[in-house]
Write a protein that holds these residues in place. Structure first.
Motif, mmCIF file in Angstrom:
data_model
loop_
_atom_site.group_PDB
_atom_site.id
_atom_site.type_symbol
_atom_site.label_atom_id
_atom_site.label_comp_id
_atom_site.label_asym_id
_atom_site.label_seq_id
_atom_site.Cartn_x
_atom_site.Cartn_y
_atom_site.Cartn_z
ATOM 1 N N TYR A 1 0.853 -1.187 0.000
ATOM 2 C CA TYR A 1 0.000 0.000 0.000
ATOM 3 C C TYR A 1 0.891 1.239 0.000
ATOM 4 O O TYR A 1 1.858 1.306 0.759
ATOM 5 C CB TYR A 1 -0.929 0.008 1.219
ATOM 6 N N PRO B 1 -4.247 3.487 8.888
ATOM 7 C CA PRO B 1 -3.299 3.341 7.776
ATOM 8 C C PRO B 1 -3.382 1.921 7.230
ATOM 9 O O PRO B 1 -3.569 0.960 7.983
ATOM 10 C CB PRO B 1 -1.947 3.618 8.437
ATOM 11 N N ALA B 2 -3.259 1.793 5.915
ATOM 12 C CA ALA B 2 -3.394 0.473 5.300
ATOM 13 C C ALA B 2 -2.041 -0.227 5.210
ATOM 14 O O ALA B 2 -1.059 0.363 4.751
ATOM 15 C CB ALA B 2 -3.978 0.606 3.902
ATOM 16 N N THR B 3 -2.010 -1.439 5.683
ATOM 17 C CA THR B 3 -0.866 -2.317 5.436
ATOM 18 C C THR B 3 -1.424 -3.646 4.937
ATOM 19 O O THR B 3 -2.557 -4.012 5.243
ATOM 20 C CB THR B 3 -0.033 -2.554 6.715
#
Lengths: 92, 386
Positions: free
Chosen positions: B77, B103-105
Motif C-alpha cells: 500500500y 493506515p493500510a498495510t
C-alpha cells in the motif's frame, strides 16, 4: 559495527545472509534493517510492514533484550551491540 | 493440449498433471501458505500469492513452469493509503465517530487475475485492487476503487465522509477483519471492462480499465441487514463470468446463488434450498454456455459443512431454474469437505475442486462422474487450471 544474527528461517529466503553474524554500521535497529535490506533486497518487508513497523510475529533482540520501539525501531545500537532477528514464538 | 492444475494449499504449491493418471506433486513454497496460484495465459508465468505466517504476504513467480520460484515485485500500500473500519472492542472513540481511520498495510494477498498482455491484477485485504501493466514488474494500487465514495471517499487527501459501507470480512480464511477483494473478472471481449467482488461490500464494475467504478448490486438481497436490498453490504463469496458469453455472470453469495444475464447490471436470486443449492463459497461457469454453472453447496453459514455428510456438485443448465445434484464418485458418508471460494475451477469438460480436508476431486465429463485425485494434501485454498 553492530553484530547481527538472523534466524535460520530467514536465511532460507535470503541466502546472502547465510554467513551471519554480520558486522554492519548502524546506530539504530532501523538503520540495521536498512543495512540488511541493502545486502538482501526484500529483507525489510519480511520483518516490517509498509509503515516500517515490526511485524506482529517478529522479534528483534539487542543484547538479549527485546527492543522497545516496535513502531519506528529507534532503539539505539553501540559498536558492541549484538542483535538477533527471529520469528516470535507463536502457535504453541 | 495437456491439462495442468495449479493448487494453492496451506503448506505449499502443488501441480497436478495427467500422465496416464492424474498425479500431484509439490511444486514449491513448502511449508508456506499459498492463497492462490495461477498461470498468466499470455506470458506463461506462474504467479502465487503467499501468506507467510511470520513474514507477511508475498508475491512469488516462476518463469520455468514451477521448477523454481522467486519473490516478485511486492504489493505494498502506498504511503498515505488509509481506510475506515469499525472500532475494535475497547478501542477509544470520540463522540460521533462511527469508523476509525487506519493506515493500510497488507494483510492478505487473496486473488490473482490477468487482463490483456502484461496486465496482472491482485486482490487484497484490506480491500485493494493492485494492477501491473508490465508483466508484474511493478504493482500499483487502483486509487479510484480505493477512494470510492462507498468507502468514505478520498482518504489520501482528505478526511473523507467518515463513513464506510464496506464492512469487515470474518469469513476470510485467515480471519482478517477488513473488507477483502477476492474476485477479479476481466471481460474477454474488452480488457477495459472489469468486475470485482468484495466480501461484505458487493460487486463493482469499471468500463474504463479501472479509472472509475460503479455499484453492480441491483437485485441483490441479504438476510443480515435491516434493509435487505441495501446497495452496499452484500457478501459475494465469488463471482465469475462466462468466457464466451461474458454478459452471463454468476455469484455464489453468503445469502444464496445469484445470476445475471445482463453483465451484472441486475441480479436474480436462483437458489433452490429444496434442491440443496443455497450456501457455499465457489462457483464455476461453463466456458461456452452462460446459462450453465456449478456450485458445491454446504449446509448454511452457521454450518459450513457438506449436507448430510454427502458431498455433491450442483449444476444448472437453464440459468438457475433447476439444479442437478452430481454425486457419482464423491464421498457420500461422513464427508466434511468445505470448498473455499477459489477451490473450484472449470476448463472445457473438466472440473476440479479441492477441500479443506485435503481432498482433490476431478471430473472429465462435466461433473457427471468424479475421481479422487488425492486425499492427502494440506487444506486446499485454490484450484486453477492453467
Amino acid at each position: 559495527m553492530a553484530q547481527v544474527e538472523v534466524t535460520r528461517h530467514l536465511k532460507e529466503y535470503f541466502p546472502q545472509l547465510a554467513a551471519t553474524p554480520l558486522s554492519l554500521p548502524a546506530a539504530s535497529v532501523a538503520e540495521l534493517v536498512q543495512a540488511l535490506e541493502a545486502d538482501a533486497p526484500g529483507f525489510a518487508f519480511y520483518v516490517c510492514d509498509e509503515l516500517g513497523r515490526l511485524r506482529q510475529h517478529v522479534n528483534v533482540f539487542v543484547d538479549d533484550e527485546m527492543i522497545v520501539d516496535r513502531q519506528r525501531l529507534s532503539d539505539r545500537l553501540s559498536t558492541e551491540s549484538r542483535v538477533f532477528i527471529a520469528q516470535a514464538l507463536s502457535g504453541g | 493440449m495437456t491439462k495442468r492444475i495449479l493448487i494453492g494449499t496451506r503448506k505449499g504449491t502443488f501441480i497436478v498433471e495427467k500422465n496416464g493418471m492424474w498425479k500431484p506433486r509439490l511444486a514449491g513454497h513448502a511449508g508456506v501458505g499459498v492463497n492462490f496460484v495461477a498461470a498468466d495465459p499470455h506470458s506463461g508465468t506462474l504467479w502465487a500469492a503467499l501468506g507467510h505466517g511470520h513474514w507477511g504476504a508475498k508475491m512469488s513467480r516462476s518463469d520455468d513452469a514451477g521448477a523454481t520460484w522467486a519473490d516478485a515485485a511486492q504489493v505494498k500500500y502506498p504511503e498515505g493509503a488509509r481506510y475506515l473500519s469499525p472500532p475494535d472492542p475497547g478501542e477509544e472513540t470520540v463522540e460521533g465517530e462511527r469508523h476509525k481511520l487506519r493506515p493500510a498495510t497488507l494483510l492478505k494477498l487473496w486473488a490473482i487475475a490477468f487482463g490483456g498482455p502484461g496486465q496482472v491484477y491482485v486482490g487484497t485485504i484490506p480491500g485493494g485492487l493492485f494492477a501491473s501493466q508490465d508483466n508484474g514488474e511493478s504493482f500499483e494500487l487502483n486509487r479510484p476503487l480505493w477512494n470510492h465514495d462507498s468507502r468514505g471517499g478520498d482518504l489520501f487527501e482528505t478526511e473523507g465522509s467518515g463513513i464506510t459501507h464496506w464492512f469487515g470480512t470474518p469469513a476470510s480464511e485467515g480471519g482478517e477483519f477488513a473488507a477483502g477483494l477476492h474476485s477479479i473478472e476481466v471481460d474477454p471481449r474488452d480488457p477495459l471492462r472489469i468486475l470485482v467482488a468484495i466480501s461484505s461490500a458487493g460487486v463493482l464494475e469499471s468500463s474504463d480499465g479501472g479509472q472509475s467504478w460503479r455499484s453492480r448490486n441491483k437485485g441483490m438481497t441479504n438476510d443480515y441487514l435491516p434493509n435487505a436490498e441495501a446497495e452496499w453490504g452484500h457478501d459475494p463469496h465469488f463471482i465469475q463470468m462466462c468466457r464466451a458469453e461474458p454478459d452471463h455472470v454468476w455469484q455464489q453469495n453468503h445469502c444464496g446463488v445469484f445470476y445475471s444475464s445482463d453483465g451484472a447490471a441486475s441480479w436474480k436470486k436462483v437458489s433452490h434450498p429444496d434442491q440443496g443449492v443455497h450456501f457455499g463459497f465457489p462457483i464455476a461457469v461453463d466456458e461456452t454456455n452462460g446459462r450453465c454453472a456449478y456450485v458445491v453447496p454446504g449446509v448454511s453459514d452457521a454450518k459450513r459443512m457438506a449436507i448430510d455428510g454427502g458431498l455433491f456438485v450442483a449444476r444448472t443448465e437453464d440459468g438457475g431454474e433447476t439444479w442437478q445434484q452430481l454425486r457419482r464418485g464423491l464421498p457420500q458418508e461422513v464427508a466434511f469437505d468445505v470448498i473455499y471460494r477459489h477451490a473450484l475451477h472449470i476448463s472445457g469438460d473438466c472440473l476440479a475442486f479441492g477441500s479443506t480436508t485435503g481432498n482433490l476431486y476431478l471430473s472429465e465429463d462435466r461433473g457427471e462422474s468424479w475421481q479422487t485425485v488425492t486425499s492427502t494434501l494440506p487444506p486446499i485454498y485454490s484450484v486453477r487450471f492453467g
